[in-house]
Design an enzyme around this catalytic site. Structure first.
Site, PDB file in Angstrom:
ATOM      1  N   CYS A  61       0.750  -1.352  -0.238  1.00 42.97           N
ATOM      2  CA  CYS A  61      -0.014  -0.045   0.108  1.00 42.97           C
ATOM      3  C   CYS A  61       0.838   1.068   0.020  1.00 42.97           C
ATOM      4  O   CYS A  61       0.280   2.526  -0.192  1.00 42.97           O
ATOM      5  CB  CYS A  61      -0.858  -0.063   1.348  1.00 42.97           C
ATOM      6  SG  CYS A  61      -1.938  -1.598   1.439  1.00 42.97           S
TER       7      CYS A  61
ATOM      8  N   HIS B 191      -3.302   6.630   3.040  1.00 41.81           N
ATOM      9  CA  HIS B 191      -3.973   5.426   2.622  1.00 41.81           C
ATOM     10  C   HIS B 191      -5.131   5.123   3.293  1.00 41.81           C
ATOM     11  O   HIS B 191      -5.424   5.231   4.427  1.00 41.81           O
ATOM     12  CB  HIS B 191      -2.675   4.338   2.904  1.00 41.81           C
ATOM     13  CG  HIS B 191      -3.069   3.110   2.775  1.00 41.81           C
ATOM     14  ND1 HIS B 191      -3.694   2.734   1.354  1.00 41.81           N
ATOM     15  CD2 HIS B 191      -3.238   1.668   3.141  1.00 41.81           C
ATOM     16  CE1 HIS B 191      -4.057   1.492   1.482  1.00 41.81           C
ATOM     17  NE2 HIS B 191      -3.713   0.841   2.978  1.00 41.81           N
TER      18      HIS B 191
ATOM     19  N   ASN C 240     -10.255  -0.994   0.756  1.00 40.75           N
ATOM     20  CA  ASN C 240      -8.438  -0.577   0.569  1.00 40.75           C
ATOM     21  C   ASN C 240      -8.074  -1.144  -0.677  1.00 40.75           C
ATOM     22  O   ASN C 240      -7.985  -2.426  -0.945  1.00 40.75           O
ATOM     23  CB  ASN C 240      -8.093  -1.223   1.759  1.00 40.75           C
ATOM     24  CG  ASN C 240      -6.443  -1.375   1.866  1.00 40.75           C
ATOM     25  OD1 ASN C 240      -5.926  -0.907   0.652  1.00 40.75           O
ATOM     26  ND2 ASN C 240      -5.976  -1.836   2.997  1.00 40.75           N
TER      27      ASN C 240
HETATM   28  N1  ACO Z   1     -17.630  -9.613  10.076  1.00 43.79           N
HETATM   29  C1  ACO Z   1     -17.933  -9.985  11.304  1.00 43.79           C
HETATM   30  N2  ACO Z   1     -17.202 -10.264  12.576  1.00 43.79           N
HETATM   31  C2  ACO Z   1     -15.767 -10.233  12.259  1.00 43.79           C
HETATM   32  C3  ACO Z   1     -15.263 -10.099  10.783  1.00 43.79           C
HETATM   33  C4  ACO Z   1     -16.416  -9.661  10.014  1.00 43.79           C
HETATM   34  N3  ACO Z   1     -15.944  -9.398   8.453  1.00 43.79           N
HETATM   35  N4  ACO Z   1     -14.046 -10.025  10.743  1.00 43.79           N
HETATM   36  C5  ACO Z   1     -13.557 -10.625  12.099  1.00 43.79           C
HETATM   37  N5  ACO Z   1     -14.772 -10.691  12.859  1.00 43.79           N
HETATM   38  C6  ACO Z   1     -14.717 -11.110  14.233  1.00 43.79           C
HETATM   39  C7  ACO Z   1     -13.432 -11.736  14.698  1.00 43.79           C
HETATM   40  O1  ACO Z   1     -13.545 -13.170  14.511  1.00 43.79           O
HETATM   41  C8  ACO Z   1     -13.716 -11.357  16.451  1.00 43.79           C
HETATM   42  O2  ACO Z   1     -14.629 -12.321  16.724  1.00 43.79           O
HETATM   43  P1  ACO Z   1     -14.399 -13.041  18.260  1.00 43.79           P
HETATM   44  O3  ACO Z   1     -14.400 -11.766  19.170  1.00 43.79           O
HETATM   45  O4  ACO Z   1     -15.602 -13.753  18.624  1.00 43.79           O
HETATM   46  O5  ACO Z   1     -13.070 -13.768  18.172  1.00 43.79           O
HETATM   47  C9  ACO Z   1     -14.222 -10.053  16.446  1.00 43.79           C
HETATM   48  O6  ACO Z   1     -14.984  -9.951  15.239  1.00 43.79           O
HETATM   49  C10 ACO Z   1     -13.211  -8.952  16.588  1.00 43.79           C
HETATM   50  O7  ACO Z   1     -11.952  -9.103  15.589  1.00 43.79           O
HETATM   51  P2  ACO Z   1     -10.944  -8.118  15.659  1.00 43.79           P
HETATM   52  O8  ACO Z   1      -9.795  -8.918  14.812  1.00 43.79           O
HETATM   53  O9  ACO Z   1     -10.575  -7.962  17.353  1.00 43.79           O
HETATM   54  O10 ACO Z   1     -11.636  -6.780  15.171  1.00 43.79           O
HETATM   55  P3  ACO Z   1     -10.932  -5.386  15.070  1.00 43.79           P
HETATM   56  O11 ACO Z   1     -11.853  -4.373  15.857  1.00 43.79           O
HETATM   57  O12 ACO Z   1      -9.557  -5.229  15.376  1.00 43.79           O
HETATM   58  O13 ACO Z   1     -11.047  -5.013  13.818  1.00 43.79           O
HETATM   59  C11 ACO Z   1      -9.925  -4.990  11.581  1.00 43.79           C
HETATM   60  C12 ACO Z   1     -10.641  -5.718  12.711  1.00 43.79           C
HETATM   61  C13 ACO Z   1     -11.056  -4.252  10.905  1.00 43.79           C
HETATM   62  C14 ACO Z   1      -9.352  -5.873  10.359  1.00 43.79           C
HETATM   63  C15 ACO Z   1      -8.913  -4.035  12.109  1.00 43.79           C
HETATM   64  O14 ACO Z   1      -7.908  -4.733  12.996  1.00 43.79           O
HETATM   65  C16 ACO Z   1      -8.210  -3.369  10.926  1.00 43.79           C
HETATM   66  O15 ACO Z   1      -8.507  -2.455  10.511  1.00 43.79           O
HETATM   67  N6  ACO Z   1      -6.637  -3.542  10.934  1.00 43.79           N
HETATM   68  C17 ACO Z   1      -5.993  -3.047  10.464  1.00 43.79           C
HETATM   69  C18 ACO Z   1      -5.845  -3.562   8.796  1.00 43.79           C
HETATM   70  C19 ACO Z   1      -5.435  -3.107   7.740  1.00 43.79           C
HETATM   71  O16 ACO Z   1      -5.432  -1.792   7.541  1.00 43.79           O
HETATM   72  N7  ACO Z   1      -4.891  -3.692   6.587  1.00 43.79           N
HETATM   73  C20 ACO Z   1      -4.492  -3.196   5.453  1.00 43.79           C
HETATM   74  C21 ACO Z   1      -2.961  -2.991   5.299  1.00 43.79           C
HETATM   75  S1  ACO Z   1      -2.652  -2.230   4.070  1.00 43.79           S
HETATM   76  C22 ACO Z   1      -1.855  -3.419   3.038  1.00 43.79           C
HETATM   77  O17 ACO Z   1      -0.476  -3.333   2.899  1.00 43.79           O
HETATM   78  C23 ACO Z   1      -2.592  -4.369   2.432  1.00 43.79           C
END
Ligand code: ACO
Length: 320
Positions: free
Chosen positions: A111, A247, A277
């Site tokens: 990214c 980003h 993204n």
């Molecule tokens: N729908 C419903 N529930 C979900 C989903 C979904 N799509 N995805 C995960 N969950 C659940 C998990 O299983 C977890 O359940 P549990 O509590 O029963 O175990 C719960 O939701 C919470 O999951 P977390 O991973 O703790 O959720 P979080 O609040 O951290 O949000 C997210 C997850 C959105 C991915 C966040 O961590 C994030 O945005 N991280 C950055 C990701 C990013 O920017 N990636 C791109 C990088 S750039 C590149 O180079 C590609």
């Protein structure tokens, strides 16, 4: 002498996939995705690839810049999802455009790729090696996402953004980029692995794997840090910045950056609600939208910044 962005263009595939559409294939909901990420829908490439999208964005940027294709000295395609191992996507773009005077190569920084590309061509232009450059960020993430993994598949979309950069007295004031390979495992996608005639294994292709919380922690620290670094090193007061074009991974990351930088959120335009993204394409797509909407005036000071797999990060300070 520095370099300046003289034209922008972008392209997103026509096929819209909403959060409700995804809720039909994985256990998720519009409410969960939108409240955690700000994403409502994304575009998915059906019958086109990274190069097709790159060419469309590039043509728009060239038109917007008002330059001839024959003026382009160097083409950099930032992508993690090239259509082929070889030839490089940038060479395919060169062929499609007929940019026969240019040298073309790909750059992989996930990214942060567009910012890395901008930094590379700016260095070429500053040192007088080249005068006019085309930098494209194009990614086809839908082909490397595991569509049964709700933790990743809801986050990404396909698209391309491009900019024409030319030698100028004003423009890019300062750039920084960095990488921390020690954190590489928190966001990765294994490529063609394992197979050769001696071990009898069939090459395998991996899917994107991510430790979302670690990526989140990295981003909310690194983005404000690199923005502060370029401002400090340039002696520019943060209040002078009109827009921070970050980003587009997650609105909570953008909000956290605004808070840490003590800047109002309306200086941080966002469009992840429409595209998700789009990796290397996200910064140039947003830049192009602002440009097309007439929101950028010559002389405006802008900061572009991003982070991505590697882990990598980069920022640019420029006068529009
Ligand atoms: N729908 C419903 N529930 C979900 C989903 C979904 N799509 N995805 C995960 N969950 C659940 C998990 O299983 C977890 O359940 P549990 O509590 O029963 O175990 C719960 O939701 C919470 O999951 P977390 O991973 O703790 O959720 P979080 O609040 O951290 O949000 C997210 C997850 C959105 C991915 C966040 O961590 C994030 O945005 N991280 C950055 C990701 C990013 O920017 N990636 C791109 C990088 S750039 C590149 O180079 C590609």
């Amino acid at each position: 002498m520095t370099s300046k962005i003289i034209g922008t263009g972008s392209y997103a595939p026509a096929q819209v996939v909403t959060n409700d559409d995804l809720a039909k294939i994985v256990d998720t909901s519009d409410e969960w995705i939108a409240s955690r990420t700000g994403i409502r829908e994304r575009r998915i490439a059906v019958d086109e690839g990274t190069t097709d999208m790159a060419v469309k964005a590039a043509r728009r940027a060239i038109d917007n810049a008002g330059v001839e294709v024959s003026e382009i000295d160097v083409i950099v395609l930032a992508t993690t999802t090239a259509d082929n191992c070889c030839p490089a996507g940038a060479c395919q773009v060169q062929a499609e455009l007929g940019a026969d005077k240019a040298v073309a190569f790909d750059l992989v920084a996930a990214c942060s790729g567009f910012l890395f590309g901008l930094n590379v061509v700016n260095a070429f232009i500053q040192t007088g090696v080249y005068r006019t450059a085309l930098v494209i960020g194009s990614d086809h993430l839908s082909k490397i996402v595991d569509w049964s993994d709700r933790g990743t598949c809801v986050l990404f979309g396909d698209g391309a953004g491009a900019a024409v950069i030319q030698a100028s007295e004003t423009g890019i004031k300062h750039m920084v980029m960095g990488s921390d390979g020690m954190k590489g495992s928190i966001l990765s996608c294994v490529a063609r692995t394992g197979g050769n005639f001696l071990n009898g294994k069939t090459p395998e292709l991996g899917y994107l794997q991510m430790n979302g919380q670690e990526v989140f922690k990295f981003a909310v620290k690194k983005v404000p840090e690199c923005v502060t670094q370029i401002l400090d090193e340039s002696g520019i007061n943060i209040e002078e910045i009109k827009y921070f074009i970050l980003h587009q991974a997650n609105f909570r990351i953008v909000e956290a950056a605004a808070k840490r930088l003590h800047q109002p959120i309306d200086k941080f335009p966002m469009n992840m609600d429409k595209y998700g993204n789009t990796s290397a394409a996200s910064v140039p797509i947003l830049l192009d939208e602002l440009n097309q909407e007439g929101k950028l005036k010559r002389g405006d000071k802008l900061v572009l910044a991003g982070f991505g797999a590697g882990m990598t990060w980069g920022a640019a300070l420029m006068e529009w």
